[in-house]
Each structure stands twice: as C-alpha cells, then as structure tokens.
Design an enzyme around this catalytic site. Structure first.
Site, PDB file in Angstrom:
ATOM      1  N   LYS A  39     -21.695 -90.628  32.970  1.00 47.76           N
ATOM      2  CA  LYS A  39     -21.615 -91.874  32.223  1.00 47.76           C
ATOM      3  C   LYS A  39     -21.987 -93.074  33.097  1.00 47.76           C
ATOM      4  CE  LYS A  39     -17.524 -90.197  29.774  1.00 47.76           C
ATOM      5  NZ  LYS A  39     -16.056 -90.365  29.666  1.00 47.76           N
ATOM      6  N   GLY A  40     -21.841 -92.915  34.397  1.00 51.65           N
ATOM      7  CA  GLY A  40     -21.881 -94.053  35.323  1.00 51.65           C
ATOM      8  C   GLY A  40     -23.105 -94.941  35.265  1.00 51.65           C
ATOM      9  N   GLU A  94     -29.683 -93.006  37.987  1.00 49.52           N
ATOM     10  CA  GLU A  94     -28.368 -92.581  38.473  1.00 49.52           C
ATOM     11  C   GLU A  94     -27.605 -93.813  38.968  1.00 49.52           C
ATOM     12  OE1 GLU A  94     -25.926 -90.864  38.372  1.00 49.52           O
ATOM     13  OE2 GLU A  94     -26.010 -89.141  39.712  1.00 49.52           O
ATOM     14  N   ASP A  95     -26.278 -93.733  38.926  1.00 55.90           N
ATOM     15  CA  ASP A  95     -25.492 -94.864  39.424  1.00 55.90           C
ATOM     16  C   ASP A  95     -25.438 -94.869  40.948  1.00 55.90           C
ATOM     17  OD1 ASP A  95     -23.914 -92.575  39.508  1.00 55.90           O
ATOM     18  OD2 ASP A  95     -22.148 -93.484  38.578  1.00 55.90           O
ATOM     19  N   ASP A  98     -24.288 -90.159  46.526  1.00 56.30           N
ATOM     20  CA  ASP A  98     -23.227 -90.169  47.535  1.00 56.30           C
ATOM     21  C   ASP A  98     -23.541 -89.029  48.518  1.00 56.30           C
ATOM     22  OD1 ASP A  98     -20.744 -90.670  48.727  1.00 56.30           O
ATOM     23  OD2 ASP A  98     -19.607 -89.595  47.223  1.00 56.30           O
ATOM     24  N   LYS A 126     -25.006 -94.203  49.479  1.00 57.78           N
ATOM     25  CA  LYS A 126     -24.115 -94.266  50.650  1.00 57.78           C
ATOM     26  C   LYS A 126     -24.662 -93.332  51.712  1.00 57.78           C
ATOM     27  CE  LYS A 126     -19.786 -94.609  48.039  1.00 57.78           C
ATOM     28  NZ  LYS A 126     -18.595 -93.825  47.686  1.00 57.78           N
ATOM     29  N   PHE A 147     -15.342 -96.797  48.095  1.00 61.58           N
ATOM     30  CA  PHE A 147     -15.347 -96.351  46.702  1.00 61.58           C
ATOM     31  C   PHE A 147     -15.538 -97.567  45.802  1.00 61.58           C
ATOM     32  CE2 PHE A 147     -13.694 -95.002  42.623  1.00 61.58           C
ATOM     33  CZ  PHE A 147     -14.283 -93.754  42.502  1.00 61.58           C
ATOM     34  N   VAL A 148     -16.658 -97.588  45.088  1.00 56.44           N
ATOM     35  CA  VAL A 148     -16.992 -98.768  44.300  1.00 56.44           C
ATOM     36  C   VAL A 148     -16.721 -98.549  42.812  1.00 56.44           C
ATOM     37  CG1 VAL A 148     -18.692 -99.693  45.913  1.00 56.44           C
ATOM     38  CG2 VAL A 148     -19.424 -98.072  44.189  1.00 56.44           C
ATOM     39  N   ARG A 160     -15.423 -99.753  34.105  1.00 52.64           N
ATOM     40  CA  ARG A 160     -16.871 -99.635  33.903  1.00 52.64           C
ATOM     41  C   ARG A 160     -17.465-100.937  33.360  1.00 52.64           C
ATOM     42  NH1 ARG A 160     -18.290 -94.153  34.371  1.00 52.64           N
ATOM     43  NH2 ARG A 160     -16.757 -92.648  33.620  1.00 52.64           N
TER      44      ARG A 160
END
Ligand code: 5GP
Length: 171
Positions: A39-40, A94-95, A98, A126, A147-148, A160
């Site tokens: 969902k990000g 993509e959000d 990582d 990251k 962590f954002v 969100r």
C-alpha cells in the site's frame, strides 16, 4: 508520540515533479504501464503520475513480506496485476527500498512475464540496510537508517495520510 519532519511536503513535491519530468523525457512518448506497489506507494504514485506526460495505464500490485520487523525476502503477492505486461514498458513505483529483498523478488517475478522493459521509481532508499543491490532508475531521496512514516508509509497502518515524511521521536 511526537513526529519530527524528515522531508517536508514542499521538498517532496519539488522532487516528485523533477522525477516526473525525467521519466517523461526518458520514455519519449512511448506508452508505459505504471505498477504501484501497495500500500505504501499509493500517495507517491498518485503525485508522480500527474507529472508524467506519456500515455500510460496503471495496474496495482500488492505484496506482503513475511517478517517480524526485519524483511525476510520471502514475499507473497496479495493482489496481482489484472492484465498481462508482455511486451509492455513497465514502471514499478515503490515507497522505499530498504534491504532490497522485496524488490529483488518482484523484479525476478516480473521478468518471467516478458515485458519489453522494467524500470523502478522509488521514493526512498536506505543504502545502509541494503542486502542486495537493486538498480533504482528514479530515486526520490536517499535516507539514513531510520523508520519513516507519512506520505503513504505507515506505522501499524497509521500515519499514511501525513503530507510529509517524518520520524517518530520516542519520549
Ligand atoms: P525491503 O524488502 O526492501 O527490506 O522492504 C521494503 C518494504 O519494507 C517497503 O516497501 C516498506 O513497506 C517496508 N519498510 C522499509 N523501511 C520502512 C520504513 O522506514 N518505514 C515504513 N513505514 N516502512 C518501511
């Protein structure tokens, strides 16, 4: 918990517009299929497509990785594309990349569907947490190992809707 701003709404908007211009120029009028990963990435995708000026279709893809807090690389498609992408130019949205394990899985999976090309736009990366090297064609921002939340990214499904990217400050 108080939230510190990591990247302001204005800075995000400026960068997203820049990425859109770059994507528009690179595809040179070719038709593309935009694939936001749920969902990000839904907020980023909604803003980005409005800065992409080539003919495009959108098809969403839902992924879930089995993990505690660490991504395991074992990924499940929770909601698949509705149409074949064979012969199409695919742009994944993509959000955040990582460890890169989720994207590694998705890129391999999409290749089997024989698209004409696959590129990746990610809002965040990251690098400190990278486990596999993922080629990000269009990157919004490189960030530290924090962590954002916000701008589509959640903490336990919340936050969100924040218009900026933030970091929760433990008190
Ligand atoms: P990877 O497989 O690259 O380790 O994991 C990518 C996914 O983990 C992202 O799509 C996102 O859902 C989640 N993720 C990684 N870092 C963060 C973060 O800082 N904040 C949030 N909200 N999600 C993250």
């Amino acid at each position: 918990m108080p939230i510190d701003t990591l990247i302001s709404a204005e800075d995000i908007q400026a960068r997203v517009a820049e990425l859109g211009r770059q994507i528009t120029a690179d595809y040179g009028g070719q038709e593309i299929v935009v694939v936001p990963v749920l969902k990000g990435s839904f907020v980023f995708a909604a803003d980005l497509v409005r800065h992409i000026d080539v003919p495009l279709a959108i098809d969403f893809l839902g992924l879930r990785s089995y993990e505690g807090t660490e991504s395991s690389g074992v990924v499940q498609i929770t909601s698949d594309l509705t149409k074949s992408v064979e012969g199409k130019h695919v742009l994944i949205i993509e959000d955040i990349v990582d460890t890169g394990l989720t994207m590694q899985y998705l890129l391999q999976n999409l290749e089997t569907r024989k698209p004409a090309s696959v590129k990746l736009a990610s809002l965040l990366h990251k690098p400190a947490r990278s486990k596999v090297k993922i080629p990000i064609d269009y990157l919004g921002f490189e960030i530290e190992d924090v962590f954002v939340i916000g701008y589509g990214l959640d903490y336990d499904q919340h936050y969100r809707n924040l218009p900026y990217l933030g970091v929760m400050r433990p008190e």
